[in-house]
Every structure is written in C-alpha cells, then in structure tokens.
Design an enzyme around this catalytic site. Structure first.
Site, PDB file in Angstrom:
ATOM      1  N   LEU A 191       0.826  -1.216   0.000  1.00  0.00           N
ATOM      2  CA  LEU A 191       0.000   0.000   0.000  1.00  0.00           C
ATOM      3  C   LEU A 191       0.859   1.265   0.000  1.00  0.00           C
ATOM      4  O   LEU A 191       0.343   2.365  -0.128  1.00  0.00           O
ATOM      5  CB  LEU A 191      -0.974  -0.013   1.179  1.00  0.00           C
ATOM      6  CG  LEU A 191      -1.923  -1.222   1.212  1.00  0.00           C
ATOM      7  CD1 LEU A 191      -2.922  -1.103   2.371  1.00  0.00           C
ATOM      8  CD2 LEU A 191      -2.684  -1.387  -0.104  1.00  0.00           C
ATOM      9  N   ARG A 192       2.172   1.088   0.137  1.00  0.00           N
ATOM     10  CA  ARG A 192       3.177   2.145  -0.107  1.00  0.00           C
ATOM     11  C   ARG A 192       3.179   3.318   0.866  1.00  0.00           C
ATOM     12  O   ARG A 192       3.979   4.233   0.703  1.00  0.00           O
ATOM     13  CB  ARG A 192       3.032   2.712  -1.532  1.00  0.00           C
ATOM     14  CG  ARG A 192       3.168   1.688  -2.623  1.00  0.00           C
ATOM     15  CD  ARG A 192       4.581   1.148  -2.698  1.00  0.00           C
ATOM     16  NE  ARG A 192       4.752   0.257  -3.849  1.00  0.00           N
ATOM     17  CZ  ARG A 192       5.346  -0.912  -3.787  1.00  0.00           C
ATOM     18  NH1 ARG A 192       5.853  -1.356  -2.654  1.00  0.00           N
ATOM     19  NH2 ARG A 192       5.469  -1.655  -4.863  1.00  0.00           N
ATOM     20  N   HIS A 210       4.304 -15.703  -2.450  1.00  0.00           N
ATOM     21  CA  HIS A 210       4.386 -15.757  -3.920  1.00  0.00           C
ATOM     22  C   HIS A 210       5.314 -16.837  -4.494  1.00  0.00           C
ATOM     23  O   HIS A 210       6.294 -16.531  -5.175  1.00  0.00           O
ATOM     24  CB  HIS A 210       4.735 -14.395  -4.510  1.00  0.00           C
ATOM     25  CG  HIS A 210       5.856 -13.614  -3.876  1.00  0.00           C
ATOM     26  ND1 HIS A 210       7.033 -14.181  -3.484  1.00  0.00           N
ATOM     27  CD2 HIS A 210       5.967 -12.295  -3.603  1.00  0.00           C
ATOM     28  CE1 HIS A 210       7.821 -13.245  -2.990  1.00  0.00           C
ATOM     29  NE2 HIS A 210       7.184 -12.089  -3.046  1.00  0.00           N
ATOM     30  N   ASP A 226       0.143  -9.837  -4.264  1.00  0.00           N
ATOM     31  CA  ASP A 226       1.413  -9.114  -4.405  1.00  0.00           C
ATOM     32  C   ASP A 226       1.187  -7.817  -5.191  1.00  0.00           C
ATOM     33  O   ASP A 226       2.007  -7.424  -6.033  1.00  0.00           O
ATOM     34  CB  ASP A 226       2.503  -9.970  -5.063  1.00  0.00           C
ATOM     35  CG  ASP A 226       3.896  -9.353  -4.898  1.00  0.00           C
ATOM     36  OD1 ASP A 226       4.024  -8.360  -4.155  1.00  0.00           O
ATOM     37  OD2 ASP A 226       4.837  -9.849  -5.522  1.00  0.00           O
ATOM     38  N   HIS A 272       3.527   0.987  -8.740  1.00  0.00           N
ATOM     39  CA  HIS A 272       4.744   1.774  -8.940  1.00  0.00           C
ATOM     40  C   HIS A 272       4.424   3.010  -9.777  1.00  0.00           C
ATOM     41  O   HIS A 272       3.620   2.940 -10.715  1.00  0.00           O
ATOM     42  CB  HIS A 272       5.819   0.955  -9.656  1.00  0.00           C
ATOM     43  CG  HIS A 272       6.421  -0.104  -8.784  1.00  0.00           C
ATOM     44  ND1 HIS A 272       7.144   0.189  -7.654  1.00  0.00           N
ATOM     45  CD2 HIS A 272       6.385  -1.457  -8.868  1.00  0.00           C
ATOM     46  CE1 HIS A 272       7.549  -0.931  -7.078  1.00  0.00           C
ATOM     47  NE2 HIS A 272       7.091  -1.950  -7.783  1.00  0.00           N
TER      48      HIS A 272
HETATM   49  O1  DOR Z   1       8.124  -7.644  -7.647  1.00  0.00           O
HETATM   50  C1  DOR Z   1       8.021  -7.369  -6.470  1.00  0.00           C
HETATM   51  N1  DOR Z   1       7.644  -6.145  -6.070  1.00  0.00           N
HETATM   52  N2  DOR Z   1       8.271  -8.308  -5.562  1.00  0.00           N
HETATM   53  C2  DOR Z   1       8.304  -8.023  -4.250  1.00  0.00           C
HETATM   54  O2  DOR Z   1       8.503  -8.917  -3.460  1.00  0.00           O
HETATM   55  C3  DOR Z   1       8.143  -6.633  -3.775  1.00  0.00           C
HETATM   56  C4  DOR Z   1       7.321  -5.884  -4.717  1.00  0.00           C
HETATM   57  C5  DOR Z   1       7.311  -4.405  -4.469  1.00  0.00           C
HETATM   58  O3  DOR Z   1       7.281  -3.976  -3.313  1.00  0.00           O
HETATM   59  O4  DOR Z   1       7.240  -3.647  -5.435  1.00  0.00           O
END
Ligand code: DOR
Length: 440
Positions: A64-65, A232, A305, A309
C-alpha cells in the site's frame, strides 16, 4: 450509521456447499439467512441473481506504499482498489519508507486503515529496516495486533537470523512470511534465468534461488516448530517441497500470485517492464503446475502481491525498472479462470481468496487478536460480521488501466478480457461497492 441491507436472489457459498438463499444484514452482522425472505422496510436491496455470495476476500500481500511511496499508492487508494476487487481486508506489506519495523509506524498504518474503505492490518518487518540483520521488536508490534511478519521485497538472507526470528515468533505465536529468493543466486537478475533470458541478453533470477530458500526455511520451520508462510511461490519444485513438508507435519502455508499462474516468461520478450516482477514470471510448465496446485488444494491462498509503482520508476529499461505489478482489481477473475471458469468450484474459490488467507492472517472470528477489526473469512452464519462479496462469475469485462481505482497504472493485463466481475462489496455491514460503483 447502521445499514439495513438485503442480498437477494444469489447463490450463497457456505463452507459445505452452495444454496439459493437471501441474506439480511443489520447492525453490521448477518441477521437472517433464508429462502425468499421478505424485504424489510427501508432495506437497500442488492441484486445477487446469477451471482455468488460469499465472505469478502482477504489479501495476504498488498503493497500500500504508505508511508513514503504515496506517489504510487496510499492506504486509502489501495483500499479502494481492494474493495473494487471484492476484498474486505488487506495485509499491508512493511516495505514502506520507513519500514513497518516500529510501533509508531505500525500504529500510523493501522490508523490510516481505520479511515479507509476496508480493514487493513499491517505486516511487521522481521528485521530492522528489512536489512536482514537485527530483529525488529516483534513482541511490541504483536501487542498492537500484528501477527504476520515479513521482510518482503527481500528474503531474510542469513539462516541464523531467520532461525532466531523463528524461535522468537514461535514464543509469541506469530507467523513469519518469507520472500523466498537467495540473493547470492538471484542478485542482479531481472527475469527468469532460462534460454529466453540468454537470448534477450537479460540477467536471470534462477528458479533455484527460490527453491534453495524454500528448502532452507522448511528445515528451519521443522527445527524450530515455528509457523511459516511462503509468499508468492513461483515454481513447481517449490510446491512439491511444500506438499512434502505438510505431509511431515511442518506448520507451513503457501500462497501464489495471479501473475505467476497466468503469465509466462514469454511476456518479457518485448522488454516491457510491466512484466518485471520478483520472483520472476517462469516457464509454461511452472505456470501450469501452479494452476494445477490451486485446483488440487496444494496451495493455501491466492495473494495478489499488488505492487503499485509510479511511472518514474517503472517506465524504464527492463533491467532498471522496479519489479512488481498491480493485482487487487484483477485477482478474482484470474483465479476463477485458473479454477476452470464455468467448472470452477465456488467453495474452493472462496477458500483460496477468503477463508484460508483470513485464517493465516488471524482475522477470523475465533482469533482474539484482531484488535478492533471485524471478523473475516468465516462461514456464512447468522450473527457473524457482515464482510461479504457478491461476484458474478459469468460477466466479462475488459481491463482498462485508466479505469483502475489504484493510483498506479502498472497492470500487466491492460486490454485483457476477464470473465468474472465484482458486483457488490460489504465491509463490516456497510455497502462500499454497489453494482461495481463506490458508494462514497
Ligand atoms: O516484484 C516485487 N515487487 N516483488 C516483491 O517482493 C516486492 C514488490 C514491491 O514492493 O514492489
């Protein structure tokens, strides 16, 4: 405000099978279940015809960043994406900035969750700053209600650190969730290590990087008696090891993410960073084995997961882009497809998306450590907390990255037709998604 809701004409999915019944929700709980109930005065009636009614989905794995990555997602926007995907509760991953490795940060995320559309419970970090060295204060975090600990984004690399954390977690009755990738094997790689990665000239993250850590942690879990959850998983061999460990009585559970059972490494051929993820997309035989593992009940949970981004970090050359892809709004239809579409067993689907993850996250009615959150993933029964979803398994929709509730746009499924639509989501007795639209 107490809401009076009737869910009418649906196929209710109980633990034991399905039945055509109506449900009435009053004061946050399921007040009545029965055939052709009369509509109470003033009730909001939700159409559930041609749809399944079951416990709201629970995601064990949502990034959730917040704090620190609000350009990509916030707790509020991630929760909205969850509600659109049929979720009533999310476990928020601790690879935030700062990491969720202290009481103030965990309390902050819990607080943001309370103000969001659904129940959010943070996972705590296993080590300070997820650096893999010093243990985080798991006891203090457990006192806040946290029961699930992980350094996700990175596995705990050193066996000694993991062993100590397991001993500590066992004493506190906590679950350690591992991101299985040994960086001495995977480090520097950006896709599956294979003939394809060689042809593309991209450095690989081999399957053995995952499998070596799965094997190590299963041994450590047996040795310490701690409860271990494997995040995952992406290879057939990892699943085989989990199956054997369960047969030996080791306290292990495992999740798979929709991208690992729907997409193969061939997606990376165009160097599109949308398909970059850790662990990486694998070859077709692994993808098939994961889907088969779901159908055979060898996997406990589907977890998204969900990894939002911002374009600044994702729209870059493949080897430089951040790994991860969105998942919350597409998980249901992809799981339904993997379970056989029209032939899918709804009881199994709700097991994978709700009942088992709720149990693993200790969000079920029987667990006293929910700390104010409502109960999730239980059998539909009068008196239980009304966390419910109404899903239509036969309507198709086309994923449009610009229509997502998530703040981020990095879905690998843009333009894909997905069968299975979320119609209504009810969280703690409140209607939050009505016929696919937010109510507030
Ligand atoms: O691809 C991934 N992105 N794998 C992870 O374990 C973390 C995640 C992320 O936080 O972006």
């Amino acid at each position: 405000m107490a809401e009076l809701i009737m869910i009418q004409g649906g196929t209710a999915v109980f633990d034991s099978g399905t039945r055509q019944v109506d449900l009435i929700i009053r004061d946050g709980v399921i007040a009545e279940i029965g055939e052709r109930l009369s509509v109470p005065a003033g009730a909001e009636v939700l159409n559930a015809e041609q749809a399944w009614v079951g416990p709201g989905f629970v995601d064990l794995h949502a990034h959730l960043r917040e704090p620190g990555g609000e350009a990509a997602e916030t707790v509020a926007s991630g929760a909205a994406a969850g509600v659109k995907g049929g979720y009533s509760a999310l476990v928020a991953m601790p690879n935030t900035v700062p990491a969720i490795d202290s009481v103030p940060v965990a309390a902050h995320v819990l607080d943001l969750g309370r103000r969001s559309m659904l129940d959010v419970v943070p996972a705590g970090a296993i080590t300070i700053d997820r650096a893999g060295e010093r243990s985080a204060p798991m006891g203090e975090l457990a006192a806040l209600g946290l029961t699930f600990f992980t350094d996700d984004g990175m596995g705990v690399q050193r066996a000694g650190v993991m062993r100590r954390a397991m001993l500590y977690a066992k004493g506190l009755r906590l679950t350690l969730a591992q991101h299985c990738e040994d960086e001495s094997l995977a480090g520097g790689g950006c896709m599956n290590a294979s003939a394809l990665s060689s042809r593309l000239g991209l450095a690989g993250r081999p399957a053995i990087a995952e499998e070596a850590m799965v094997a190590r942690d299963l041994l450590l879990a047996e040795h310490t008696g701690a409860s271990l959850h494997l995040l995952h998983l992406s290879t057939a061999r990892s699943l085989e090891m989990v199956k054997a460990a369960k047969a030996r009585g080791i306290a292990v559970t495992a999740e798979v993410a929709p991208h690992h059972f729907t997409l193969t490494e061939a997606c990376c051929e165009g160097y599109d960073p949308l398909f970059k993820v850790h662990p990486p997309l694998r070859g077709a035989s692994d993808v098939q084995a994961l889907a088969q593992g779901l159908r055979m009940r060898e996997i406990d949970a589907v977890a998204t997961d969900h990894a939002p981004h911002a374009p600044e970090t994702k729209d870059r050359p493949f080897d430089e882009a951040t790994p991860g892809m969105l998942g919350l709004e597409t998980a249901f239809g992809l799981t339904l497809e993997a379970l056989g579409g029209d032939d899918a067993d709804p009881v199994l689907l709700f097991e994978l998306l709700s009942r088992n993850p709720a149990r693993i996250a200790k969000l079920t009615a029987g667990d006293e450590r929910r700390h104010g959150l409502s109960a999730h993933g239980g059998d539909l029964s009068v008196g239980s907390d009304a966390n419910l979803v109404v899903v239509d398994p036969s309507t198709s929709w086309v994923v449009d990255r610009n229509q997502l509730a998530s703040l981020a746009r990095n879905t690998p499924y843009d333009g894909r037709t997905i069968r299975g639509r979320i119609r209504h989501t009810v969280v703690a007795g409140s209607l939050v998604l009505n016929d696919g639209e937010f109510t507030r």
